[in-house]
Design a protein around this motif. Structure first.
Motif, PDB file in Angstrom:
ATOM      1  N   GLY A  56     -43.169  55.231 -18.801  1.00 13.17           N
ATOM      2  CA  GLY A  56     -42.504  56.307 -18.092  1.00 13.17           C
ATOM      3  C   GLY A  56     -41.019  56.396 -18.339  1.00 13.17           C
ATOM      4  N   GLY A  57     -40.432  55.432 -19.062  1.00 11.03           N
ATOM      5  CA  GLY A  57     -38.999  55.432 -19.309  1.00 11.03           C
ATOM      6  C   GLY A  57     -38.646  55.842 -20.727  1.00 11.03           C
ATOM      7  N   THR A  58     -37.376  55.629 -21.081  1.00  7.31           N
ATOM      8  CA  THR A  58     -36.878  56.067 -22.391  1.00  7.31           C
ATOM      9  C   THR A  58     -36.370  54.928 -23.262  1.00  7.31           C
ATOM     10  OG1 THR A  58     -34.687  56.471 -21.429  1.00  7.31           O
ATOM     11  CG2 THR A  58     -36.228  58.331 -21.489  1.00  7.31           C
ATOM     12  N   PHE A  59     -36.183  53.735 -22.681  1.00  5.76           N
ATOM     13  CA  PHE A  59     -35.630  52.618 -23.444  1.00  5.76           C
ATOM     14  C   PHE A  59     -36.661  52.055 -24.426  1.00  5.76           C
ATOM     15  CE2 PHE A  59     -32.890  52.519 -19.666  1.00  5.76           C
ATOM     16  CZ  PHE A  59     -31.639  52.456 -20.266  1.00  5.76           C
ATOM     17  N   LEU A  60     -36.141  51.521 -25.545  1.00  7.25           N
ATOM     18  CA  LEU A  60     -37.001  50.840 -26.503  1.00  7.25           C
ATOM     19  C   LEU A  60     -37.372  49.460 -25.973  1.00  7.25           C
ATOM     20  CD1 LEU A  60     -35.181  51.739 -29.857  1.00  7.25           C
ATOM     21  CD2 LEU A  60     -37.213  52.822 -28.861  1.00  7.25           C
ATOM     22  N   LEU A  61     -38.450  48.920 -26.484  1.00  6.63           N
ATOM     23  CA  LEU A  61     -38.963  47.639 -26.025  1.00  6.63           C
ATOM     24  C   LEU A  61     -37.897  46.549 -26.177  1.00  6.63           C
ATOM     25  CD1 LEU A  61     -41.781  46.707 -24.980  1.00  6.63           C
ATOM     26  CD2 LEU A  61     -42.167  45.783 -27.275  1.00  6.63           C
ATOM     27  N   PRO A  62     -37.617  45.772 -25.127  1.00  4.66           N
ATOM     28  CA  PRO A  62     -36.578  44.721 -25.211  1.00  4.66           C
ATOM     29  C   PRO A  62     -37.058  43.546 -26.058  1.00  4.66           C
ATOM     30  CG  PRO A  62     -37.718  44.575 -23.110  1.00  4.66           C
ATOM     31  CD  PRO A  62     -38.244  45.811 -23.790  1.00  4.66           C
ATOM     32  N   LYS A  63     -36.117  42.913 -26.774  1.00  2.00           N
ATOM     33  CA  LYS A  63     -36.480  41.834 -27.681  1.00  2.00           C
ATOM     34  C   LYS A  63     -35.950  40.468 -27.244  1.00  2.00           C
ATOM     35  CE  LYS A  63     -36.689  44.880 -31.720  1.00  2.00           C
ATOM     36  NZ  LYS A  63     -36.200  45.116 -33.113  1.00  2.00           N
ATOM     37  N   ASN A  64     -35.143  40.418 -26.200  1.00  2.00           N
ATOM     38  CA  ASN A  64     -34.556  39.133 -25.801  1.00  2.00           C
ATOM     39  C   ASN A  64     -35.537  38.322 -24.964  1.00  2.00           C
ATOM     40  OD1 ASN A  64     -34.112  39.735 -22.851  1.00  2.00           O
ATOM     41  ND2 ASN A  64     -32.846  41.363 -23.724  1.00  2.00           N
ATOM     42  N   ALA A  65     -35.118  37.102 -24.597  1.00  2.00           N
ATOM     43  CA  ALA A  65     -35.998  36.174 -23.891  1.00  2.00           C
ATOM     44  C   ALA A  65     -35.820  36.221 -22.379  1.00  2.00           C
ATOM     45  CB  ALA A  65     -35.749  34.748 -24.392  1.00  2.00           C
ATOM     46  N   HIS A  66     -35.098  37.192 -21.860  1.00  2.00           N
ATOM     47  CA  HIS A  66     -34.926  37.312 -20.415  1.00  2.00           C
ATOM     48  C   HIS A  66     -36.284  37.497 -19.742  1.00  2.00           C
ATOM     49  CE1 HIS A  66     -33.850  39.223 -16.551  1.00  2.00           C
ATOM     50  NE2 HIS A  66     -32.725  38.537 -16.658  1.00  2.00           N
ATOM     51  N   THR A  67     -36.390  37.011 -18.524  1.00  2.00           N
ATOM     52  CA  THR A  67     -37.673  37.062 -17.806  1.00  2.00           C
ATOM     53  C   THR A  67     -38.260  38.463 -17.732  1.00  2.00           C
ATOM     54  OG1 THR A  67     -38.716  36.746 -15.645  1.00  2.00           O
ATOM     55  CG2 THR A  67     -36.328  37.052 -15.636  1.00  2.00           C
ATOM     56  N   LEU A  68     -37.434  39.471 -17.441  1.00  2.00           N
ATOM     57  CA  LEU A  68     -37.950  40.830 -17.324  1.00  2.00           C
ATOM     58  C   LEU A  68     -38.329  41.413 -18.685  1.00  2.00           C
ATOM     59  CD1 LEU A  68     -35.489  42.227 -14.626  1.00  2.00           C
ATOM     60  CD2 LEU A  68     -37.884  41.563 -14.317  1.00  2.00           C
ATOM     61  N   SER A  69     -37.625  40.983 -19.725  1.00  2.00           N
ATOM     62  CA  SER A  69     -37.965  41.428 -21.076  1.00  2.00           C
ATOM     63  C   SER A  69     -39.297  40.833 -21.509  1.00  2.00           C
ATOM     64  CB  SER A  69     -36.856  41.019 -22.051  1.00  2.00           C
ATOM     65  OG  SER A  69     -35.633  41.637 -21.719  1.00  2.00           O
ATOM     66  N   ARG A  70     -39.510  39.562 -21.191  1.00  2.00           N
ATOM     67  CA  ARG A  70     -40.790  38.938 -21.526  1.00  2.00           C
ATOM     68  C   ARG A  70     -41.941  39.624 -20.798  1.00  2.00           C
ATOM     69  NH1 ARG A  70     -40.582  34.212 -19.249  1.00  2.00           N
ATOM     70  NH2 ARG A  70     -38.367  34.048 -18.756  1.00  2.00           N
ATOM     71  N   PHE A  71     -41.741  39.934 -19.533  1.00  2.00           N
ATOM     72  CA  PHE A  71     -42.780  40.628 -18.767  1.00  2.00           C
ATOM     73  C   PHE A  71     -43.099  41.979 -19.396  1.00  2.00           C
ATOM     74  CE2 PHE A  71     -44.343  43.432 -15.462  1.00  2.00           C
ATOM     75  CZ  PHE A  71     -45.226  42.641 -14.753  1.00  2.00           C
ATOM     76  N   THR A  72     -42.069  42.707 -19.795  1.00  2.00           N
ATOM     77  CA  THR A  72     -42.270  44.033 -20.372  1.00  2.00           C
ATOM     78  C   THR A  72     -43.002  43.951 -21.703  1.00  2.00           C
ATOM     79  OG1 THR A  72     -40.257  44.846 -19.291  1.00  2.00           O
ATOM     80  CG2 THR A  72     -41.098  46.136 -21.134  1.00  2.00           C
ATOM     81  N   ARG A  73     -42.669  42.957 -22.525  1.00  2.00           N
ATOM     82  CA  ARG A  73     -43.357  42.812 -23.806  1.00  2.00           C
ATOM     83  C   ARG A  73     -44.817  42.414 -23.610  1.00  2.00           C
ATOM     84  NH1 ARG A  73     -38.819  40.107 -25.412  1.00  2.00           N
ATOM     85  NH2 ARG A  73     -39.876  38.209 -26.101  1.00  2.00           N
ATOM     86  N   ILE A  74     -45.079  41.567 -22.620  1.00  2.00           N
ATOM     87  CA  ILE A  74     -46.482  41.245 -22.320  1.00  2.00           C
ATOM     88  C   ILE A  74     -47.233  42.509 -21.938  1.00  2.00           C
ATOM     89  CG2 ILE A  74     -48.026  40.056 -20.721  1.00  2.00           C
ATOM     90  CD1 ILE A  74     -45.894  37.864 -20.466  1.00  2.00           C
ATOM     91  N   ALA A  75     -46.628  43.320 -21.071  1.00  2.00           N
ATOM     92  CA  ALA A  75     -47.270  44.561 -20.631  1.00  2.00           C
ATOM     93  C   ALA A  75     -47.559  45.482 -21.806  1.00  2.00           C
ATOM     94  CB  ALA A  75     -46.372  45.268 -19.607  1.00  2.00           C
ATOM     95  N   TYR A  76     -46.600  45.598 -22.721  1.00  2.00           N
ATOM     96  CA  TYR A  76     -46.780  46.449 -23.899  1.00  2.00           C
ATOM     97  C   TYR A  76     -47.915  45.923 -24.783  1.00  2.00           C
ATOM     98  CZ  TYR A  76     -45.857  48.673 -28.379  1.00  2.00           C
ATOM     99  OH  TYR A  76     -45.984  49.368 -29.553  1.00  2.00           O
ATOM    100  N   MET A  77     -47.949  44.600 -24.976  1.00  2.00           N
ATOM    101  CA  MET A  77     -48.985  44.024 -25.823  1.00  2.00           C
ATOM    102  C   MET A  77     -50.358  44.091 -25.154  1.00  2.00           C
ATOM    103  SD  MET A  77     -47.028  40.811 -27.676  1.00  2.00           S
ATOM    104  CE  MET A  77     -48.320  40.619 -28.928  1.00  2.00           C
TER     105      MET A  77
END
Length: 352
Positions: free
Chosen positions: A203-224
């Motif tokens: 629902g957003g506009t940002f590209l998938l985050p690549k860093n190791a921050h906790t919220l970035s990891r959660f978002t990448r898991i969700a995408y995968m």
């Protein structure tokens, strides 16, 4: 000395450092997999086959939980037997834990008390479904003396998943419709879910985050997870390790584990032993008339691991505890009397 012992318990496994651990659940038709990266300074550990019909009790509380294990289970332990960081039982229930800085456990009440690491062992010993784990809160609670701030992801063989957190002194959980993304890292589930909405595909506009921050990891898991749902041909265990590799924290990621909850298989590798190994939980005799079994998590064996397990011994457990304590800065100077209590605790249970 008793108060010092409680303080000591709160630092077991987690200490004062925020772990960057990550967990998730995948479902593919009738297959269910549950993944975990354990991120920490130390790699040492034992894989322990815990037996059923063993009478146990929580350690050193005024109103301790007492129980007899209903299910046998296999756990990953770094700081001694009965203090697992996670595991899976014969019914296909898996539990893993992660750091959560916002955690605040409930105040003392009429419910029975248990430590926050023993809570994992209690659940694996007693229950076979996420629903039962959620209901257990009516009778037991994590002691407020357990100051290590953690939350849990729980999954079962039916593909049911739940996050369990303790916020503002109350148990909070998400499951079913309130858990559209079956994952957990090191922020509350509500914060993590809200964060994903900033990104494309959610629902957003940002590209998938690549860093190791906790919220970035959660978002990448969700995408995968979304990608996995669209690709029915990929093997669920193989894809679980693909996710774990994507969200790994380099040398800090010591253990990577995928539980096949449908087949009762456990796959894992460590940072130094990269080849993926397999354990068939159903192959073990889980009756308490047979000895508890253990395996060094850094075993050099790659095949037929069930035959490589050895009988649990007090000396092996003590050796692990001494080594991990001595190499954990805030535990290195724990008084010998307290160490002795940990040694003796897991040696006090009876088979019935």
């Amino acid at each position: 000395m008793k108060n010092l012992f409680f303080i000591f318990l709160t630092f077991l496994i987690f200490g004062q450092k925020c772990l960057a651990c990550s967990t998730f659940l995948l479902k593919q038709d009738n297959r269910v997999a549950f993944g975990k990266n354990y991120d920490w300074d130390l790699e040492d550990g034992l894989i322990i086959v815990n037996k059923k019909n063993v009478v146990k009790h929580a350690i050193n509380y005024s109103n301790p939980v007492k129980w007899k294990s209903k299910y046998g289970n296999v756990t990953f332990n770094q700081y001694g037997k009965e203090f697992p960081s996670g595991g899976m039982n014969e019914a296909g229930l898996a539990i893993e834990t992660m750091w959560l800085g916002e955690s605040e456990y409930p105040a003392s009440d009429s419910r029975l008390e248990i430590d926050n690491m023993q809570w994992i062992q209690y659940q694996l010993d007693n229950f076979g479904s996420v629903e039962e784990v959620i209901k257990s809160d009516t009778g037991i609670r994590i002691s407020p003396l357990s100051q290590a701030k953690v939350h849990y992801l729980v999954g079962d063989g039916k593909g049911i998943c739940a996050s369990i957190e303790f916020l503002n002194g109350k148990r909070v959980y998400n499951t079913g419709k309130t858990m559209p993304i079956k994952a957990l890292t090191n922020d509350t589930y509500a914060t993590s879910l809200k964060h994903t909405r900033k990104y494309k595909g959610f629902g957003g506009t940002f590209l998938l985050p690549k860093n190791a921050h906790t919220l970035s990891r959660f978002t990448r898991i969700a995408y995968m997870q979304q990608t996995f749902k669209k690709n029915k041909s990929v093997d669920i265990v193989e894809y679980g390790f693909k996710i774990l590799s994507n969200i790994a924290a380099g040398e800090y990621t010591k253990w990577s584990i995928v539980y096949d909850l449908s087949k009762r298989h456990i796959y894992f590798h460590t940072h130094s032993k990269r080849k993926i190994k397999k354990i068939d939980v159903s192959s073990f005799d889980l009756s308490c008339s047979t000895p508890v079994l253990i395996l060094d998590i850094n075993t050099s064996y790659n095949k037929n691991l069930e035959n490589k397990f050895q009988y649990f011994s007090k000396s092996t457990n003590r050796k692990l505890i001494k080594k991990t304590f001595n190499n954990t800065d805030f535990l290195a100077n724990i008084p010998q009397e307290l160490l002795e209590r940990v040694f003796l605790y897991s040696e006090s249970f009876d088979c019935q």
